[in-house]
Scaffold this active site. Structure first.
Site, PDB file in Angstrom:
ATOM      1  CB  CYS A 148      40.818  53.413  36.562  1.00 52.91           C
ATOM      2  SG  CYS A 148      39.868  52.495  35.351  1.00 52.91           S
ATOM      3  CB  SER A 182      46.976  54.288  25.033  1.00 54.95           C
ATOM      4  OG  SER A 182      47.652  53.336  25.822  1.00 54.95           O
ATOM      5  CB  ALA A 188      40.604  50.248  27.610  1.00 56.78           C
ATOM      6  CE  LYS A 229      29.436  45.056  60.469  1.00 58.52           C
ATOM      7  NZ  LYS A 229      29.361  46.449  60.868  1.00 58.52           N
ATOM      8  CD1 TRP A 260      37.880  28.403  61.361  1.00 58.31           C
ATOM      9  CD2 TRP A 260      37.155  27.633  59.392  1.00 58.31           C
ATOM     10  NE1 TRP A 260      37.635  27.058  61.493  1.00 58.31           N
ATOM     11  CE2 TRP A 260      37.194  26.559  60.303  1.00 58.31           C
ATOM     12  CE3 TRP A 260      36.735  27.383  58.080  1.00 58.31           C
ATOM     13  CZ2 TRP A 260      36.811  25.250  59.957  1.00 58.31           C
ATOM     14  CZ3 TRP A 260      36.357  26.085  57.733  1.00 58.31           C
ATOM     15  CH2 TRP A 260      36.400  25.041  58.662  1.00 58.31           C
ATOM     16  NE  ARG A 296      51.090  41.617  20.372  1.00 55.63           N
ATOM     17  CZ  ARG A 296      50.236  42.341  21.088  1.00 55.63           C
ATOM     18  NH1 ARG A 296      50.355  43.654  21.151  1.00 55.63           N
ATOM     19  NH2 ARG A 296      49.243  41.766  21.747  1.00 55.63           N
ATOM     20  CB  ALA A 311      39.564  49.077  33.005  1.00 59.10           C
TER      21      ALA A 311
END
Lengths: 446, 446
Positions: A42, A38, A10, A359, A432, A21, A299
Site C-alpha cells: 500500500c 513482506s 501479508a 456538510k 457536535w 512462534r 491489508a
C-alpha cells in the site's frame, strides 16, 4: 506437522511467523512465486511519488530474517501450479524451471490478488504498467527515471488509480484518467464524489469518463492509448482497473469459490477442504452488516486472517467475526473513507435504507483553518440500525470513520450512535461531531 | 406553559431554542446573569493566542437573534438568587439592582460551573485572571494588549491551564505553571504523561510541581506570586485550578446534589423535583462504564442534555444513556485524548483492571512524516471488557479516541474491539491501527 503456505505477502507471512512462534517444532514452508516477501504494498504510490526514496525501503522484513531468525522455510521463486487435496500435496515449478512438490498436513492459500488486465492489443508493450507487486513498483520507478516521462494515462479511477495519479502529479507528470463508467467512485454518494472530482480537477488531473481502453500502440514519440472515442498520446499507461482474487489453483483443486471468485472460507478461515485454509486477498469474509459473504481485499483483514489461520493450525480455535467494509484513502488533499453499506448495497441486502448527507465544519465555530467535512450516513428504517457512513474532507476523516465502524460491529442503532460520547475540542471539530450531526439528521428519517 | 431556563450558555440556549422550535406557543424565558449568551467558551484560548482576532468572533448567535428570530424571552443581566420549588418561582436581581421573579411550569437549571478561586491574599488584584466566561476572555486579551505583559504564572496544570500556556507562548510570553501535586495530569498513565511533560519543556514552559499559591502581591514592577517554596515575579497570574458546579441555588432549594456537588439528575435530566431539570456543567450524568454517577463538565454533554430537556419539557420523553468520559485537548503539537476509565478509576469502580501501554508509528512502515503514538488501554480481567483508552501523539489521536468511546457505550470486550475492521491507508496509520495493537497486547493479560 508440515504447514505449507502458498504466498509470502501479508496473510502468508503473518500466518507463517505466528505459527512458528507458537510452535517452534512445526515445519513451516512458504512458497512464494516472486522474489519479494513482506513489503508494504500500500505504500508504493507514496514511494513512487518521491524519486529520492529507494523502493526497497518498503520491505518490512527481508527473506533471510524469516529464514535465519525465525526458522521459516521460505522459498522464493516457487510458483505453485496445483494443489492435490487427496494426496495433501502441492506441486509447482521454480523460477529456474525445476519442478517441486511438498506434502502438507495443513495448507494455507494466501495467493493474493492480481491486477485485472484488459485483453487488448499492445497491453504488453514497454511502458504499459500495472501496480500490484513490488516488482511492478520497481518497474514504474525505473521507467520514469530512465525515460523522458512527461505524460501518463491511468486506466481506471479506483483508489489505486487515484493514489497513483497523485504520485504522478507530484512527479510533475501530466495525468489523464479514463474509465467507461460515467461516474467517479460510483459507490460513493454523489455529492461526496463531486468533492473528490473537484479536487482532482483542481489538481490538473484530466478525467475522461465513458472511455474504454481499446488498444495501446507504440509510435516513435511514445505510446498511444486508443479509446472508444479518442486517442491519447502518452509516455506511459498505468492499468489500474482493480484486482481479482488469485483463486485459479483453488478452483482447479475443487475448492468452493465465493463472491467474485474469491475462495470461500468459514469463520475459522477453512476452505471447503478441512485441511486447507485461505486468507488474504484471495479469500472471502463475512460482512457483519449484511451477514452475507463479501470480498474486500484489504491489508488489515489479510494480516488478521493470517494470524487466525496460525492459531487454528496450532490447535487454538480462532473465529473471526468478519468485516464491515471499512476503507480509507488519500487523494491529494482529501481523505475519503467509508464503512458499512451505501444506499444501494443496503437495499440489495434487504434493508429499508434512509440516508442523509451533511456538510459541516472540520473545527469549532470561528476556529482558524476550518475546512468542510461531508458526511453521508445510511440507516435502516425498519430496525433503526446504522448501516453505513461515507466521509470526504481535508482533515479528520480517516480516523473518524472508525467510530461508526465499531458501531456497525455492535449493530448499534443510529439513535444510540448519535448519543455516544465523542471527543470535542475546538481544533478537532465542532461541539457536535459531524458524525453526530449526521446521526441527528438521519434519526428524523427513521 | 412557562419554561424558565437559568443560564444562557450551551445547555440553556440549546434547551430554549429546541423547546421554542418544537412548541412555538410555549413561553420560554432565559435568565442569564452576564451579558453574553451562546459563545464558544472552549475556543477562547485559541482566540487569545491571536491578537489579530476579535474575541467577539466566538459569539455563535447574538442575543437579539434569540429574541427576535426565535421568540425567546432572553433576559441578560438577570441573576437568579433562589428557586422556590413550592411556589414554582425563581427570584433574583438584575444587574441594575431591580428585583425580579418569574413563575415556571418547568424549570431548567443550566447555571454551569465557575472557576475554583483560591482564598489567598491578593487574589482580586488587577492582573490576576481566570478563564471561564467570555468576560474573562475579554479581560485577559485587554490586559495583555494594554500592559507590557512579558511573564505569566499559570496556577494549575489541567487542560485549560495547558491550552492557555500554549496561547501565552504563542504571544511570546514567558510561562511558569505551578501545582501542589508532583505529577502532571495525574489521571494520565505515567509514560503518556511524560510525553506531554517533554513537549511542555521543549516549548519552554516552566513546570513547578509541589508549589501552591499562597498570595499574590503587587509591587512597582508588577505582581509577585508567592508560593510555599518560592516567589515568582510576573506580570499576570492565571488561576486555572479547575471548575466547580454552580449548584448553590439548587442546594438552597433542597434539590439533591451528587458527585462534586453537581446537581443529581435522572436519565430524563430531572432533578429530585419533577418540575426542575438540570443540564450542562452544573449537573451530573451516569458513567456508562461504571454505571455510577459522574461529574464531567464538557460541552457536548451540555448541548445534548439541553436538547433532551427540551424534548422532555415538550412531552416527548427522552432518556440519555450517559457518558463514557471522552475528552481531548491539544497542547502545543500534541493531541491528548481519553475515554473511559484509567487503572485507578477501574479498580475504584470494582473492576479487576489490567493495562498495557504501547508506542507505535502514526503512519505505515517507511511512510514519510512518521511520529509516535502512545496508547494506554485498560480492560477488565474478570469480564474481558474494554474499560478505557488514553492516547498521546502528534497526530491521529483526537478522532481515533472515538472508536473505543463507541466500544465503551456498547460494552465491547477487548477481544471484540481488537477484531474490529478499522480503516487503514499508509498516510494515516500502520496496517494494525495503534488501537488494535494495544488490544492485541492487552488480550494476553486478560
Amino acid at each position: 506437522m508440515n504447514f505449507v503456505v502458498i504466498g509470502g505477502d501479508a496473510a502468508g507471512m503473518s500466518a507463517a511467523s505466528r505459527a512458528k512462534r507458537k510452535q517452534s517444532e512445526m515445519k513451516v514452508i512458504v512458497l512464494e512465486k516472486s522474489q519479494d516477501v513482506s513489503y508494504s504494498a500500500c505504500g508504493m504510490p507514496y514511494n513512487i511519488a518521491d524519486p529520492g526514496r529507494d523502493i526497497e525501503e518498503l520491505v518490512v522484513r527481508r527473506a533471510d530474517v524469516f529464514r535465519e531468525k525465525q526458522g521459516i522455510d521460505l522459498l522464493t521463486g516457487h510458483l505453485v501450479e496445483s494443489i492435490l487435496p487427496a494426496e495433501q500435496q502441492v506441486v509447482g515449478t521454480t523460477a529456474e524451471g525445476t519442478p517441486f512438490s511438498f506434502p502438507y498436513d495443513k495448507l494455507l492459500i494466501a495467493s493474493g490478488a492480481s491486477s485485472v488486465k484488459p485483453n487488448v492489443p499492445g497491453i504488453d508493450l514497454p511502458g504499459v504498467m500495472a501496480l500490484k507487486s513490488l516488482a511492478d513498483g520497481r518497474r514504474i520507478k525505473q521507467f520514469i527515471k530512465e525515460n523522458q516521462t512527461r505524460r501518463v494515462v491511468v486506466v481506471g479511477m479506483g483508489y489505486i488509480a487515484l493514489e497513483m495519479s497523485e504520485a504522478f502529479r507530484a512527479l510533475g507528470l501530466e495525468v489523464s484518467m479514463l474509465k467507461p463508467n460515467p461516474n467517479l467512485l460510483p459507490w460513493l454518494e454523489r455529492s461526496c464524489a463531486e468533492v473528490v472530482q473537484e479536487e482532482l480537477t483542481s489538481c490538473s488531473v484530466e478525467l475522461m469518463f465513458g472511455q474504454s481502453l481499446k488498444a495501446v500502440e507504440a509510435y516513435e514519440g511514445g505510446l498511444r492509448a486508443v479509446c472508444n472515442d479518442t486517442t491519447i498520446e502518452t509516455d506511459m499507461v498505468l492499468v489500474a482497473m482493480g484486482v481479482q482474487p488469485s483463486s485459479g489453483i483453488a478452483r482447479a483443486a475443487g475448492l468452493e469459490l465465493s463472491v467474485g471468485d474469491s475462495i470461500a472460507v468459514n469463520k475459522n478461515l477453512q476452505t471447503s477442504d478441512d485441511h486447507i485454509y485461505a486468507a488474504g486477498d484471495c479469500a472471502d469474509a463475512v460482512h457483519v452488516v449484511t451477514g452475507a459473504k463479501a470480498w474486500v481485499p484489504l491489508a488489515l483483514r489479510a494480516n488478521r486472517a493470517g494470524w487466525a489461520v496460525a492459531d487454528n493450525v496450532c490447535g487454538k480455535e480462532k473465529e473471526l467475526p468478519g468485516i464491515v467494509g471499512t476503507a480509507v484513502f488519500k487523494v491529494f488533499d482529501l481523505e475519503v473513507a467509508r464503512t458499512g453499506l451505501n444506499m444501494q448495497e443496503a437495499a440489495d441486502a434487504g434493508f429499508e435504507p434512509a440516508g442523509v448527507t451533511i456538510k459541516t465544519r472540520s473545527k469549532a465555530h470561528a476556529h482558524p483553518g476550518n475546512t468542510t467535512i461531508c458526511v453521508h450516513m445510511v440507516g435502516d428504517v425498519a430496525s433503526g440500525r446504522l448501516l453505513g457512513v461515507q466521509m470526504v474532507g481535508k482533515e479528520g476523516v480517516a480516523h473518524r470513520i472508525n467510530a461508526p465502524a465499531v458501531a456497525l460491529h455492535t449493530q448499534m442503532t443510529v439513535e444510540a450512535f448519535g448519543e455516544s460520547d465523542l471527543a470535542y475540542a475546538p481544533p478537532f471539530g465542532p461541539t457536535w461531531d459531524p458524525l453526530l450531526t449526521a446521526a441527528n439528521q438521519l434519526i428524523k428519517k427513521l
